[in-house]
Design a protein around this motif. Sequence first.
Motif, PDB file in Angstrom:
ATOM      1  N   LYS A  56     -18.317 -12.424   4.735  1.00 40.47           N
ATOM      2  CA  LYS A  56     -17.090 -13.168   4.435  1.00 40.47           C
ATOM      3  C   LYS A  56     -16.122 -12.295   3.641  1.00 40.47           C
ATOM      4  CE  LYS A  56     -16.590 -18.099   3.870  1.00 40.47           C
ATOM      5  NZ  LYS A  56     -17.246 -18.743   5.013  1.00 40.47           N
ATOM      6  N   PRO A  57     -14.849 -12.302   4.008  1.00 42.28           N
ATOM      7  CA  PRO A  57     -13.874 -11.537   3.227  1.00 42.28           C
ATOM      8  C   PRO A  57     -13.517 -12.288   1.942  1.00 42.28           C
ATOM      9  CG  PRO A  57     -12.766 -12.691   4.992  1.00 42.28           C
ATOM     10  CD  PRO A  57     -14.236 -13.017   5.119  1.00 42.28           C
ATOM     11  N   GLY A  58     -12.760 -11.616   1.065  1.00 46.69           N
ATOM     12  CA  GLY A  58     -12.307 -12.262  -0.159  1.00 46.69           C
ATOM     13  C   GLY A  58     -11.322 -13.387   0.135  1.00 46.69           C
ATOM     14  N   GLU A  59     -10.963 -14.114  -0.932  1.00 49.12           N
ATOM     15  CA  GLU A  59     -10.018 -15.227  -0.757  1.00 49.12           C
ATOM     16  C   GLU A  59      -8.691 -14.730  -0.195  1.00 49.12           C
ATOM     17  OE1 GLU A  59      -9.531 -17.460  -4.499  1.00 49.12           O
ATOM     18  OE2 GLU A  59     -11.558 -16.693  -4.895  1.00 49.12           O
ATOM     19  N   ASN A  60      -8.309 -13.535  -0.613  1.00 51.86           N
ATOM     20  CA  ASN A  60      -7.074 -12.941  -0.101  1.00 51.86           C
ATOM     21  C   ASN A  60      -7.420 -11.704   0.710  1.00 51.86           C
ATOM     22  OD1 ASN A  60      -4.778 -14.443  -1.555  1.00 51.86           O
ATOM     23  ND2 ASN A  60      -6.256 -13.988  -3.173  1.00 51.86           N
ATOM     24  N   HIS A  61      -6.756 -11.608   1.843  1.00 50.45           N
ATOM     25  CA  HIS A  61      -7.083 -10.532   2.769  1.00 50.45           C
ATOM     26  C   HIS A  61      -5.863  -9.623   2.937  1.00 50.45           C
ATOM     27  CE1 HIS A  61      -8.708  -9.276   6.953  1.00 50.45           C
ATOM     28  NE2 HIS A  61      -9.012  -8.415   6.019  1.00 50.45           N
ATOM     29  N   ILE A  62      -5.965  -8.419   2.373  1.00 49.37           N
ATOM     30  CA  ILE A  62      -4.869  -7.460   2.489  1.00 49.37           C
ATOM     31  C   ILE A  62      -5.211  -6.446   3.567  1.00 49.37           C
ATOM     32  CG2 ILE A  62      -3.549  -5.646   1.315  1.00 49.37           C
ATOM     33  CD1 ILE A  62      -4.298  -6.991  -1.341  1.00 49.37           C
ATOM     34  N   ARG A  63      -4.304  -6.242   4.483  1.00 46.25           N
ATOM     35  CA  ARG A  63      -4.462  -5.143   5.439  1.00 46.25           C
ATOM     36  C   ARG A  63      -3.278  -4.198   5.222  1.00 46.25           C
ATOM     37  NH1 ARG A  63      -6.376  -6.228  11.350  1.00 46.25           N
ATOM     38  NH2 ARG A  63      -4.382  -7.267  11.698  1.00 46.25           N
ATOM     39  N   LEU A  64      -3.611  -2.973   4.835  1.00 46.98           N
ATOM     40  CA  LEU A  64      -2.564  -1.994   4.552  1.00 46.98           C
ATOM     41  C   LEU A  64      -2.546  -0.959   5.665  1.00 46.98           C
ATOM     42  CD1 LEU A  64      -0.496  -0.846   2.427  1.00 46.98           C
ATOM     43  CD2 LEU A  64      -2.387   0.583   1.618  1.00 46.98           C
ATOM     44  N   CYS A  65      -1.360  -0.739   6.244  1.00 46.28           N
ATOM     45  CA  CYS A  65      -1.264   0.260   7.302  1.00 46.28           C
ATOM     46  C   CYS A  65      -1.376   1.656   6.683  1.00 46.28           C
ATOM     47  CB  CYS A  65       0.028   0.134   8.086  1.00 46.28           C
ATOM     48  SG  CYS A  65       0.093   1.377   9.394  1.00 46.28           S
TER      49      CYS A  65
ATOM     50  N   SER B 184       2.574   5.292   1.854  1.00 40.99           N
ATOM     51  CA  SER B 184       1.459   4.338   1.907  1.00 40.99           C
ATOM     52  C   SER B 184       0.233   4.856   1.153  1.00 40.99           C
ATOM     53  CB  SER B 184       1.086   4.009   3.352  1.00 40.99           C
ATOM     54  OG  SER B 184       0.600   5.153   4.012  1.00 40.99           O
ATOM     55  N   ARG B 185       0.105   6.202   1.056  1.00 45.43           N
ATOM     56  CA  ARG B 185      -1.057   6.738   0.327  1.00 45.43           C
ATOM     57  C   ARG B 185      -0.984   6.338  -1.152  1.00 45.43           C
ATOM     58  NH1 ARG B 185      -0.475  11.773   3.599  1.00 45.43           N
ATOM     59  NH2 ARG B 185      -2.222  11.838   5.041  1.00 45.43           N
ATOM     60  N   GLN B 186       0.224   6.335  -1.686  1.00 46.27           N
ATOM     61  CA  GLN B 186       0.429   5.934  -3.076  1.00 46.27           C
ATOM     62  C   GLN B 186       0.099   4.441  -3.252  1.00 46.27           C
ATOM     63  OE1 GLN B 186       1.022   7.735  -5.700  1.00 46.27           O
ATOM     64  NE2 GLN B 186       1.186   5.971  -7.081  1.00 46.27           N
ATOM     65  N   ILE B 187       0.544   3.627  -2.307  1.00 51.59           N
ATOM     66  CA  ILE B 187       0.254   2.183  -2.376  1.00 51.59           C
ATOM     67  C   ILE B 187      -1.259   1.968  -2.342  1.00 51.59           C
ATOM     68  CG2 ILE B 187       0.533  -0.045  -1.220  1.00 51.59           C
ATOM     69  CD1 ILE B 187       3.193   0.912  -0.125  1.00 51.59           C
ATOM     70  N   GLU B 188      -1.913   2.741  -1.478  1.00 50.64           N
ATOM     71  CA  GLU B 188      -3.376   2.633  -1.355  1.00 50.64           C
ATOM     72  C   GLU B 188      -4.035   2.914  -2.701  1.00 50.64           C
ATOM     73  OE1 GLU B 188      -4.977   4.818   2.013  1.00 50.64           O
ATOM     74  OE2 GLU B 188      -6.899   5.046   0.983  1.00 50.64           O
ATOM     75  N   ARG B 189      -3.580   3.992  -3.366  1.00 57.82           N
ATOM     76  CA  ARG B 189      -4.146   4.337  -4.675  1.00 57.82           C
ATOM     77  C   ARG B 189      -3.907   3.220  -5.690  1.00 57.82           C
ATOM     78  NH1 ARG B 189      -2.747   9.690  -3.251  1.00 57.82           N
ATOM     79  NH2 ARG B 189      -0.607   9.431  -3.951  1.00 57.82           N
ATOM     80  N   GLU B 190      -2.678   2.706  -5.702  1.00 52.36           N
ATOM     81  CA  GLU B 190      -2.352   1.668  -6.685  1.00 52.36           C
ATOM     82  C   GLU B 190      -3.188   0.405  -6.474  1.00 52.36           C
ATOM     83  OE1 GLU B 190       1.921   0.974  -7.046  1.00 52.36           O
ATOM     84  OE2 GLU B 190       2.289   3.113  -6.791  1.00 52.36           O
TER      85      GLU B 190
ATOM     86  N   ILE C  34     -11.630  -1.308  -6.243  1.00 59.99           N
ATOM     87  CA  ILE C  34     -12.456  -1.244  -5.037  1.00 59.99           C
ATOM     88  C   ILE C  34     -11.933  -0.139  -4.132  1.00 59.99           C
ATOM     89  CG2 ILE C  34     -13.359  -3.592  -4.810  1.00 59.99           C
ATOM     90  CD1 ILE C  34     -10.869  -4.320  -3.190  1.00 59.99           C
ATOM     91  N   ALA C  35     -12.766   0.271  -3.192  1.00 64.93           N
ATOM     92  CA  ALA C  35     -12.319   1.229  -2.186  1.00 64.93           C
ATOM     93  C   ALA C  35     -11.798   0.443  -0.986  1.00 64.93           C
ATOM     94  CB  ALA C  35     -13.491   2.107  -1.771  1.00 64.93           C
ATOM     95  N   MET C  36     -11.074   1.136  -0.128  1.00 63.66           N
ATOM     96  CA  MET C  36     -10.579   0.492   1.091  1.00 63.66           C
ATOM     97  C   MET C  36     -11.777  -0.028   1.893  1.00 63.66           C
ATOM     98  SD  MET C  36      -7.254   0.649   1.251  1.00 63.66           S
ATOM     99  CE  MET C  36      -6.428   0.901   2.824  1.00 63.66           C
ATOM    100  N   GLY C  37     -11.649  -1.221   2.411  1.00 65.23           N
ATOM    101  CA  GLY C  37     -12.725  -1.803   3.205  1.00 65.23           C
ATOM    102  C   GLY C  37     -13.662  -2.674   2.369  1.00 65.23           C
ATOM    103  N   GLU C  38     -13.399  -2.744   1.047  1.00 63.70           N
ATOM    104  CA  GLU C  38     -14.301  -3.509   0.177  1.00 63.70           C
ATOM    105  C   GLU C  38     -13.652  -4.806  -0.329  1.00 63.70           C
ATOM    106  OE1 GLU C  38     -16.812   0.260  -1.634  1.00 63.70           O
ATOM    107  OE2 GLU C  38     -15.553  -0.920  -2.997  1.00 63.70           O
ATOM    108  N   THR C  39     -14.515  -5.660  -0.873  1.00 68.12           N
ATOM    109  CA  THR C  39     -14.067  -6.907  -1.483  1.00 68.12           C
ATOM    110  C   THR C  39     -14.286  -6.806  -2.994  1.00 68.12           C
ATOM    111  OG1 THR C  39     -14.682  -8.116   0.505  1.00 68.12           O
ATOM    112  CG2 THR C  39     -14.405  -9.416  -1.495  1.00 68.12           C
ATOM    113  N   SER C  40     -13.321  -7.270  -3.773  1.00 71.28           N
ATOM    114  CA  SER C  40     -13.446  -7.163  -5.227  1.00 71.28           C
ATOM    115  C   SER C  40     -14.613  -8.027  -5.721  1.00 71.28           C
ATOM    116  CB  SER C  40     -12.144  -7.589  -5.914  1.00 71.28           C
ATOM    117  OG  SER C  40     -11.847  -8.928  -5.592  1.00 71.28           O
ATOM    118  N   ALA C  41     -15.185  -7.632  -6.847  1.00 67.05           N
ATOM    119  CA  ALA C  41     -16.400  -8.286  -7.354  1.00 67.05           C
ATOM    120  C   ALA C  41     -16.195  -9.786  -7.520  1.00 67.05           C
ATOM    121  CB  ALA C  41     -16.808  -7.650  -8.680  1.00 67.05           C
ATOM    122  N   SER C  42     -14.997 -10.185  -7.928  1.00 62.09           N
ATOM    123  CA  SER C  42     -14.718 -11.603  -8.132  1.00 62.09           C
ATOM    124  C   SER C  42     -14.557 -12.355  -6.813  1.00 62.09           C
ATOM    125  CB  SER C  42     -13.429 -11.742  -8.937  1.00 62.09           C
ATOM    126  OG  SER C  42     -12.360 -11.167  -8.191  1.00 62.09           O
TER     127      SER C  42
END
Lengths: 519, 147
Positions: B66-75, B85-91, B98-106
């Motif tokens: 199951k994904p998190g409550e909010n699902h962000i897909r970043l191009c 977009s690389r900067q947005i990814e870092r932020e 979390i890393a890309m592809g992961e769900t936050s602990a909460s």
Amino acid sequence: MSKNRIFIPLDSAAVALGADEVAERIAIEATSRGLEVAIVRTGSRGMHWLEPLIEVEVDGKRIGYGPVSEDEVAGLLDTGLFEGGDHDTTIGVVEEHPFMLDQQRLIFSRCGVTDPLSFDDYVGNGGLDGLKAAIAADERSIVDAIKTSGLRGRGGAGFPAGIKWDTVQGATADQKYIVCNADEGDSGTFADRMIMEGDPFLLIEGMVIAGLGVGATKGYIYLRSEYPIAARVLNEAIEVAKENRLLGDEVLGSGKAFDLTVFVGAGAYICGEETSLLESLEGKRGLVRAKPPLPALEGLFGKPTLVHNVLSLCSVPWILANGGEAYAAYGQGSSKGTLSFQLAGNIKQGGLFETAFGVTLDDLVNKYGGGTLSGRPFKAVQIGGPLGAYLPQELLHLPMDYEVMAQHCAGVGHGGIVVFDDQADLMAQARYAFEFCAEESCGKCTPCRVGAVRGEEVMDKIAAGENHDENMVLLEDLCELMVDGSLCAMGGMTPIPVTSAIKHFPDDFAPRHAREAAE
Amino acid sequence: MEKIIEEALSGHVGETGGLITGLRHVQERCGFVPRDTVRIAADLFNISQAEVRGVISFYADFRDEKPGENHIRLCVAEACQSVGSRQIERELTDKYSIAMGETSASGEVTIEPVFCLGLCSCAPAAEVNGKLISRASAKRITNEVGG
């Protein structure tokens, strides 16, 4: 009093910039003023830097306002929007905008103008002319028109369409298929999406004509899942097309049947490769097939299948309506007709610009695109998606032409042009090409599956300054092997962005100490 | 759960590419593709479990949790890279740890990379809970998550 009509795009790019919110606000504000308003959701004109671009019709001319924010709606109505009143956001008559004037819109003529789901709008603006001509002609002359037009596949490879049509037509089988490749996964491309959202009947008409031409009665549109708006519009358009007998057992009284279904993919770039797409459409893993056999002879479920990109099929109605010669009169050399160039990335005026082949990169990037979005100096363009070449300033004079680009180890591809400013690091871009290939390779052949990962590793070593010169030689060797040994274009073309970046931007690949010293 | 999976799949048996369409419907109903789907689909479509598993694992859209409550897909493709977009990814990965592809602990947020949303003329692009965003920034994306 007649209703005031206002045109607002439903195009994904416009929606992503707030078109839905603007439409909602207009409805609310108009009601509170006692104004009767009919909101028509259209495709986009392709001037995406002006989106949301809303239009009204005054004295038979469409006046545009953009970009319009939600907060500007009330002010717009106060200045007399429906009379074409003056406002900060007005761009005047849309068709007279410099970006529109220089285009040759054969394929996108209705996009942004008409209601994509109105069959009357379609027929009233030249729709079905091609199909009627096709019904009046025999199979042979339909294919001949395509051959005469010189149309080449718009998906990127540029293969002559007429040869494919000929092959499928000549094959004997109890069932043939038309498959539209709408898996537009290349970064920097969105023309397929725009036409599917903005003029879906055009694609349907093109597929029906293809069916008549090669003797196929069943069509599939393989659409990527990242395009939900296109999926909705296409499915609704297919229903309308059935009601109007553009699809069904007897297409417009021709006695010929054509049935069409949208199939939505599940997130795999490789499914844009035609044999992988066919595997996926059969419900399997999208593993690339070896060719031969050609899909034209043994395609979907082993039957003769005409697989074409969206814009190839969308070019068909115009060709049938106006003749192959008329189409071939556009363009230059063996690059005939128009291409829908997509201006993307770090560009001030991003959008879609349809014009004949032969236009220079410089005109596209600077004259129409307005240069970089950041305002910083230009550094590179990548043409034709993630597997396309990076070209420098010195080559911007080149015309968009299949042969000319090939001479410079580049391709026109799908006509997507991604601009980068001077902050781009071409070594990072080259590494990304391998990273992308590693992520998206289907894994069937070793040069692509393993080569991509090895490429990432070698690039990392070069970036770290580890045995720089030896690793550069190794990188070249790897690229050569991937080009020669891969089963399809995924592995075979991944080296193109890499080698073009090395060739044109050698400073970015210099040993680290040299790069640091230069900074 | 078993019944839901069966319902989502059964209408697509015999359809062209029916397994993929069926799996999408399973995911729409369940939020992900549960493990039991492999066995149920194999029975319904009369193919081996290995084939079903092969299809699920091949396509990026199919999730096994199951994904998190909010699902962000970043191009993260080239056109978006050209405008940061690389900067947005870092932020974003910093903000949610979390890393890309992961769900936050909460369980609040899942961030996934996507290779092109077709919004390359007005990049960077993202999608938050199905809503498309052009000219995206980390701030606009997190605002959307908050709202």
